[in-house]
Design a protein around this motif. Structure first.
Motif, short mmCIF file in Angstrom:
data_model
loop_
_atom_site.label_atom_id
_atom_site.label_comp_id
_atom_site.label_asym_id
_atom_site.label_seq_id
_atom_site.Cartn_x
_atom_site.Cartn_y
_atom_site.Cartn_z
N PRO A 56 50.10 33.32 32.82
CA PRO A 56 48.31 34.21 32.57
C PRO A 56 48.33 35.16 31.37
O PRO A 56 49.67 35.41 31.12
CB PRO A 56 48.22 35.01 34.03
CG PRO A 56 49.11 34.19 34.85
CD PRO A 56 50.01 34.41 34.04
N LYS A 57 47.29 35.28 30.83
CA LYS A 57 47.19 35.95 29.88
C LYS A 57 48.07 35.76 28.30
O LYS A 57 48.36 36.41 27.61
CB LYS A 57 47.09 36.89 29.63
CG LYS A 57 46.31 38.44 30.99
CD LYS A 57 46.22 39.41 31.43
CE LYS A 57 45.51 39.41 32.11
NZ LYS A 57 45.26 40.13 33.41
N LYS A 58 48.73 34.36 28.39
CA LYS A 58 49.24 33.27 27.17
C LYS A 58 48.26 32.85 26.35
O LYS A 58 48.36 32.69 25.39
CB LYS A 58 50.10 32.74 27.42
CG LYS A 58 51.51 33.77 27.81
CD LYS A 58 52.40 34.02 27.60
CE LYS A 58 53.45 35.15 27.78
NZ LYS A 58 54.08 36.67 27.80
N PRO A 60 44.27 32.12 24.39
CA PRO A 60 43.10 32.93 24.27
C PRO A 60 41.87 31.67 24.77
O PRO A 60 42.18 31.29 25.32
CB PRO A 60 43.11 32.26 22.59
CG PRO A 60 43.77 31.20 22.68
CD PRO A 60 45.50 31.44 23.13
N SER A 65 43.63 28.44 35.93
CA SER A 65 44.13 28.81 36.84
C SER A 65 44.86 28.03 37.98
O SER A 65 44.03 27.34 38.80
CB SER A 65 44.50 30.67 36.55
OG SER A 65 43.79 30.81 37.24
N GLU A 78 47.80 28.55 33.24
CA GLU A 78 47.10 28.81 33.16
C GLU A 78 46.49 27.41 31.81
O GLU A 78 47.91 26.93 30.91
CB GLU A 78 46.10 29.80 32.73
CG GLU A 78 46.05 30.92 33.58
CD GLU A 78 45.39 32.17 32.66
OE1 GLU A 78 45.02 33.30 34.04
OE2 GLU A 78 45.80 32.23 31.42
#
Length: 154
Positions: A56-58, A60, A65, A78
């Motif tokens: 997660p959050k890697k 853009p 997910s 993701e």
């Protein structure tokens, strides 16, 4: 394949295996994304596109997910929305298969997006953790270069 070619292959695998090392308590704490060393090169070699699946959050932009369970807890992968098209064939490549949680999550994520996962490939398999059995339930072939024994840390 001749006996000489077979010995050459066995020698290469033995050489690769001799360079691997056990990193205690990995992947928590520690680095991740080791599969990125293999995925792009394989995609280039077979003329396929590379689609990164990340923690997660890697990534853009907009992502979808998939949460999953591992031997040491839970995690999530993701993928960019629109990274694959319905009916595209996919090969899932990772560095290691242990319990099969990450590979199954990757397959689920790709299939939810419409891709057809045709096989998985990993550098190392830890057979004691039965990831291959979990993948067998999914019906997807798994190819590995090296098997390694599970060595719990104290």
């Amino acid at each position: 394949m001749s006996a000489g070619e077979n010995n050459g292959s066995a020698d290469r695998i033995k050489a690769i295996k001799s360079t691997l090392r056990l990193v205690p308590d990995f992947p928590k704490p520690g680095i991740e994304a080791r599969g990125f060393m293999f995925g792009p090169a394989i995609a280039l070699a077979i003329g396929a596109k590379f689609v990164p699946l990340r923690k997660p959050k890697k990534l853009p932009g907009e992502v979808i997910s998939e949460k999953y369970v591992l031997e040491y807890g839970t995690d999530c992968l993701e993928m960019h929305v629109g990274a694959v098209e319905r009916g595209e064939r996919a090969l899932v490549v990772d560095d290691l298969v242990a319990t099969g949680g990450t590979l199954c999550a990757a397959m689920n994520l790709l299939e939810r997006a419409g891709a057809v996962v045709v096989e998985c490939a990993c550098v190392v398999e830890v057979p004691d953790l039965k990831g291959r059995e979990r993948l067998r339930l999914h019906g997807t072939p798994l190819y590995v270069l090296i098997e390694s024994q599970f060595e719990p840390t104290s």
